[in-house]
Enzyme design. Structure first.
Site, PDB file in Angstrom:
ATOM      1  N   ASN A  52       0.895  -1.293   0.027  1.00 30.82           N
ATOM      2  CA  ASN A  52       0.019  -0.031   0.040  1.00 30.82           C
ATOM      3  C   ASN A  52       0.958   1.222   0.043  1.00 30.82           C
ATOM      4  O   ASN A  52       2.100   1.318   0.544  1.00 30.82           O
ATOM      5  CB  ASN A  52      -0.890  -0.151   1.043  1.00 30.82           C
ATOM      6  CG  ASN A  52      -0.407  -0.519   2.538  1.00 30.82           C
ATOM      7  OD1 ASN A  52       0.654  -0.750   2.500  1.00 30.82           O
ATOM      8  ND2 ASN A  52      -1.283   0.196   3.297  1.00 30.82           N
ATOM      9  N   VAL A  53       0.306   2.167  -0.819  1.00 30.34           N
ATOM     10  CA  VAL A  53       1.102   3.431  -1.068  1.00 30.34           C
ATOM     11  C   VAL A  53      -0.151   4.804  -0.556  1.00 30.34           C
ATOM     12  O   VAL A  53      -0.828   4.913  -1.149  1.00 30.34           O
ATOM     13  CB  VAL A  53       1.444   3.781  -2.320  1.00 30.34           C
ATOM     14  CG1 VAL A  53       2.220   5.077  -2.200  1.00 30.34           C
ATOM     15  CG2 VAL A  53       2.376   2.740  -2.535  1.00 30.34           C
ATOM     16  N   GLU A  54       0.357   5.242   0.668  1.00 35.74           N
ATOM     17  CA  GLU A  54      -0.639   6.462   1.079  1.00 35.74           C
ATOM     18  C   GLU A  54      -0.294   7.516   0.761  1.00 35.74           C
ATOM     19  O   GLU A  54       0.532   7.941   0.028  1.00 35.74           O
ATOM     20  CB  GLU A  54      -0.901   6.580   2.658  1.00 35.74           C
ATOM     21  CG  GLU A  54      -1.287   4.833   3.292  1.00 35.74           C
ATOM     22  CD  GLU A  54      -1.433   4.927   4.618  1.00 35.74           C
ATOM     23  OE1 GLU A  54      -0.983   5.621   5.309  1.00 35.74           O
ATOM     24  OE2 GLU A  54      -2.090   3.776   5.127  1.00 35.74           O
ATOM     25  N   CYS A  63      -4.576   1.039  -2.095  1.00 35.69           N
ATOM     26  CA  CYS A  63      -4.146  -0.105  -1.345  1.00 35.69           C
ATOM     27  C   CYS A  63      -3.225  -1.105  -2.234  1.00 35.69           C
ATOM     28  O   CYS A  63      -2.748  -0.897  -3.177  1.00 35.69           O
ATOM     29  CB  CYS A  63      -5.363  -0.925  -1.542  1.00 35.69           C
ATOM     30  SG  CYS A  63      -6.721  -0.356  -0.301  1.00 35.69           S
ATOM     31  N   GLU A  65      -3.458  -3.943  -3.260  1.00 41.73           N
ATOM     32  CA  GLU A  65      -3.774  -4.306  -4.263  1.00 41.73           C
ATOM     33  C   GLU A  65      -3.928  -3.706  -5.558  1.00 41.73           C
ATOM     34  O   GLU A  65      -3.840  -4.551  -6.870  1.00 41.73           O
ATOM     35  CB  GLU A  65      -5.442  -4.998  -4.105  1.00 41.73           C
ATOM     36  CG  GLU A  65      -5.495  -6.270  -3.190  1.00 41.73           C
ATOM     37  CD  GLU A  65      -5.499  -5.646  -1.279  1.00 41.73           C
ATOM     38  OE1 GLU A  65      -5.321  -4.500  -1.191  1.00 41.73           O
ATOM     39  OE2 GLU A  65      -6.073  -6.389  -0.788  1.00 41.73           O
ATOM     40  N   CYS A  96      -9.739  -5.825   1.337  1.00 41.97           N
ATOM     41  CA  CYS A  96     -11.109  -4.733   1.506  1.00 41.97           C
ATOM     42  C   CYS A  96     -11.983  -5.154   0.533  1.00 41.97           C
ATOM     43  O   CYS A  96     -11.719  -5.774  -0.647  1.00 41.97           O
ATOM     44  CB  CYS A  96     -10.824  -3.592   1.504  1.00 41.97           C
ATOM     45  SG  CYS A  96     -10.350  -2.558   0.111  1.00 41.97           S
ATOM     46  N   CYS A  99     -11.048  -3.901  -2.954  1.00 37.20           N
ATOM     47  CA  CYS A  99      -9.896  -4.724  -3.658  1.00 37.20           C
ATOM     48  C   CYS A  99     -10.302  -5.991  -4.020  1.00 37.20           C
ATOM     49  O   CYS A  99      -9.708  -6.703  -4.829  1.00 37.20           O
ATOM     50  CB  CYS A  99      -8.917  -4.703  -2.748  1.00 37.20           C
ATOM     51  SG  CYS A  99      -7.945  -3.067  -2.450  1.00 37.20           S
TER      52      CYS A  99
HETATM   53  N1  THU Z   1      -5.305  -1.670   2.855  1.00 38.45           N
HETATM   54  C1  THU Z   1      -5.014  -2.282   1.849  1.00 38.45           C
HETATM   55  O1  THU Z   1      -3.596  -1.981   1.302  1.00 38.45           O
HETATM   56  N2  THU Z   1      -5.403  -3.452   1.422  1.00 38.45           N
HETATM   57  C2  THU Z   1      -6.514  -3.753   1.991  1.00 38.45           C
HETATM   58  O2  THU Z   1      -7.127  -4.751   1.375  1.00 38.45           O
HETATM   59  C3  THU Z   1      -7.130  -3.340   3.236  1.00 38.45           C
HETATM   60  C4  THU Z   1      -6.556  -1.916   3.575  1.00 38.45           C
HETATM   61  C5  THU Z   1      -4.712  -0.676   3.349  1.00 38.45           C
HETATM   62  C6  THU Z   1      -5.056   0.971   3.125  1.00 38.45           C
HETATM   63  C7  THU Z   1      -4.371   1.686   4.020  1.00 38.45           C
HETATM   64  O3  THU Z   1      -3.287   2.246   3.501  1.00 38.45           O
HETATM   65  C8  THU Z   1      -4.428   0.989   5.221  1.00 38.45           C
HETATM   66  O4  THU Z   1      -4.498  -0.550   4.769  1.00 38.45           O
HETATM   67  C9  THU Z   1      -5.336   1.034   6.354  1.00 38.45           C
HETATM   68  O5  THU Z   1      -6.594   1.075   6.046  1.00 38.45           O
END
Ligand code: THU
Length: 136
Positions: A52-54, A63, A65, A96, A99
């Site tokens: 994941n990259v915020e 996410c 994915e 999630c 995803c």
């Molecule tokens: N996140 C994912 O990368 N994939 C998922 O399926 C669930 C959530 C990440 C997004 C965010 O950076 C962190 O988890 C907290 O929500």
């Protein structure tokens, strides 16, 4: 109906979890501090991964994915046979809802996921899914 047990025998779940855990270590998560890593076995035997990259604009978070499906396209395409998602401790994490939809697009017919309740098919984690079949 796919038999998850049959699929399980051919799938290197330990390698997928280890690859997802390595990817998780590359996560950019200054805001949530919740790193996620994913890995997938493709129908041609390749294994791809993502993290994941915020973003400072929180809602733009990608996410893990998202990275995975981009890696899929960039490395020549294909179909996902098996999928693993882990949290910052390397424990299995459920993808999630959004995803699950991303993964559904690129599923192999017998795609399975490692989940908190064991090995599940794509149809089990996203029943009655909307997909490309509705747009033809
Ligand atoms: N996140 C994912 O990368 N994939 C998922 O399926 C669930 C959530 C990440 C997004 C965010 O950076 C962190 O988890 C907290 O929500």
């Amino acid at each position: 109906m796919t038999d998850p047990q049959t699929a399980e025998t051919a799938i290197p779940w330990d390698t997928l979890a280890a690859t997802a855990t390595e990817a998780m270590k590359r996560a950019y998560v200054p805001y949530s501090k919740f790193p996620v890593g994913v890995a997938a076995l493709l129908d041609d035997g390749r294994i791809i991964s993502g993290c994941n990259v915020e973003n400072a604009s929180y809602g733009l978070t990608l996410c893990a994915e998202c990275a995975l499906v981009s890696a899929l396209a960039m490395s020549g395409g294909g179909r996902i046979r098996a999928f693993s998602c882990v949290d910052g401790e390397g424990n299995t994490l459920m993808p999630c809802g959004r995803c699950r939809q991303l993964l559904y697009e690129f599923r192999a017919p017998d795609m399975v996921l490692m989940t908190v309740s064991g090995i599940r098919t794509m149809d089990e984690v996203l029943p009655d899914a909307f997909g490309p079949q509705h747009l033809t």
